[in-house]
Design an enzyme around this catalytic site. Structure first.
Site, PDB file in Angstrom:
ATOM      1  N   ASP A  61       3.581   5.991   4.866  1.00  0.00           N
ATOM      2  CA  ASP A  61       2.241   5.448   5.072  1.00  0.00           C
ATOM      3  C   ASP A  61       1.510   5.163   3.759  1.00  0.00           C
ATOM      4  OD1 ASP A  61       2.845   6.096   7.678  1.00  0.00           O
ATOM      5  OD2 ASP A  61       0.964   7.157   8.061  1.00  0.00           O
ATOM      6  N   ASP A  62       0.520   4.313   3.885  1.00  0.00           N
ATOM      7  CA  ASP A  62      -0.556   4.107   2.892  1.00  0.00           C
ATOM      8  C   ASP A  62      -0.189   3.193   1.735  1.00  0.00           C
ATOM      9  OD1 ASP A  62      -1.813   5.871   4.566  1.00  0.00           O
ATOM     10  OD2 ASP A  62      -2.162   7.434   3.074  1.00  0.00           O
ATOM     11  N   HIS A 112      -1.515  -0.213   9.416  1.00  0.00           N
ATOM     12  CA  HIS A 112      -2.186   1.081   9.207  1.00  0.00           C
ATOM     13  C   HIS A 112      -3.649   0.853   8.802  1.00  0.00           C
ATOM     14  CE1 HIS A 112      -2.173   5.364   8.761  1.00  0.00           C
ATOM     15  NE2 HIS A 112      -2.221   5.399   7.447  1.00  0.00           N
ATOM     16  N   HIS A 116      -8.105   2.041   5.578  1.00  0.00           N
ATOM     17  CA  HIS A 116      -7.898   3.448   5.931  1.00  0.00           C
ATOM     18  C   HIS A 116      -9.170   4.186   6.371  1.00  0.00           C
ATOM     19  CE1 HIS A 116      -5.738   7.343   5.768  1.00  0.00           C
ATOM     20  NE2 HIS A 116      -4.660   6.594   5.821  1.00  0.00           N
ATOM     21  N   TYR A 153      -5.299   8.960   9.738  1.00  0.00           N
ATOM     22  CA  TYR A 153      -5.602  10.351  10.145  1.00  0.00           C
ATOM     23  C   TYR A 153      -5.157  10.649  11.579  1.00  0.00           C
ATOM     24  CZ  TYR A 153      -8.793   9.132   6.385  1.00  0.00           C
ATOM     25  OH  TYR A 153      -9.325   8.623   5.225  1.00  0.00           O
ATOM     26  N   HIS A 207       4.283   9.815   2.822  1.00  0.00           N
ATOM     27  CA  HIS A 207       3.444   8.812   2.167  1.00  0.00           C
ATOM     28  C   HIS A 207       4.134   8.325   0.897  1.00  0.00           C
ATOM     29  CE1 HIS A 207       0.788  11.227   4.718  1.00  0.00           C
ATOM     30  NE2 HIS A 207       0.024  10.150   4.800  1.00  0.00           N
TER      31      HIS A 207
HETATM   32 ZN   LIG Z   1      -2.662   6.945   6.132  1.00  0.00          ZN
END
Ligand SMILES: [Zn+2]
Length: 276
Positions: A61-62, A112, A116, A153, A207
């Site tokens: 992720d991210d 995603h 965020h 989250y 991540h």
């Molecule tokens: Zn995230």
């Protein structure tokens, strides 16, 4: 065949036999709706997937991160592992070539959000903008629109899940394995947590923006491979979902008990976790 299925079968058969060419009465339409509105509707949220086989989905992720994501892509290529990246729209706009490479190398790209935020606390219009902008950025980088989203989250309401699924066609992907790598506990801890918790059908959260996570991956991949796990994308994992009895019976004990298809994970709800 369960009572419910038998009922549906009988209903479908009799309405076909009796009502061919005739407009169903409102009562019949209501009955059909009622029968379909059951827990056996296809699931749209997944923490893990019940599969017959040692298949798991690694998710990152991210990103993309300018330096770490290309490193991870090299590692994944060396191990012939397919993964799923839940990308941030802002980062896609900044590094479209990295997302394009990931897609070209047969990894899956999921939405995603753009920046965020906590979607569970936002207006529908703001959520829609977050998702649409990211969907567009992914389409522009890879030529394909995503079919999966993961809320930052893990925060999303039941009502949001439904309209997001209806409007964007996304499945909502959470996870059942969380090494808390965002707390940067060090590569050895990240590896140990993933190895301890991963089961067939697991969706593993990490991540690709933390150096320690990338550092943990070579040995994590080695050890998961040594345990016999096979790596697929999240969409592939969902397509492998095995049928379950409508009234789950105790599973025979094995080394690695399967997890539930689309059902709540046995781990605490990720909505309370700052991960994701
Ligand atoms: Zn995230």
């Amino acid at each position: 065949m369960s009572g419910y299925r038998l009922l549906f079968f009988c209903f479908a058969t009799s309405s076909f036999a009796l009502g061919l060419g005739a407009e169903p009465t409102p009562a019949k339409r209501a009955a059909a709706r009622e029968i379909r509105a059951t827990p056996e509707e296809p699931s749209i949220t997944f923490n893990s997937v019940h599969v017959d086989g040692p298949y798991i989905a690694l998710t990152f992720d991210d990103g993309p991160s300018a330096t770490l994501t290309p490193k991870l892509l090299d590692l994944l290529a060396a191990h012939h592992i397919k993964a799923t990246f839940f990308v941030i729209g802002e980062n896609v706009a900044e590094h479209p070539e990295i997302v394009s490479r990931a897609a070209r190398e047969d990894h899956e790209i999921g939405n995603h959000s753009w920046s965020h935020p906590n979607l569970g606390k936002m207006s529908d219009e703001s959520v829609r903008r977050q998702l649409q902008q990211t969907d567009d950025a992914i389409k522009s980088a890879t030529g394909k629109r995503p079919t999966l989203m993961r809320p930052p989250y893990g925060s999303i309401t039941a009502r949001e899940k439904r309209w997001i699924h209806d409007e964007f066609g996304y499945d909502i992907i959470l996870w059942d394995v969380d090494p808390y790598d965002w707390k940067r506990p060090g590569p050895a801890v990240v590896r140990a947590r993933i190895l301890k918790e991963t089961r067939p059908g697991s969706i593993v959260l990490s991540h690709d923006i933390h150096p320690g996570t990338i550092e943990a991956m070579p040995s994590t991949f080695d050890e998961l491979e040594a345990k016999g796990f096979k790596f697929v994308t999240v969409s592939e994992l969902i397509r492998m979902a095995a049928a379950r009895p409508s009234h789950p019976s105790p599973q025979p004990s094995g080394n690695l008990p399967p997890s539930a298809a689309g059902s709540p994970s046995p781990t605490p709800s990720p909505a309370s976790s700052p991960a994701g």
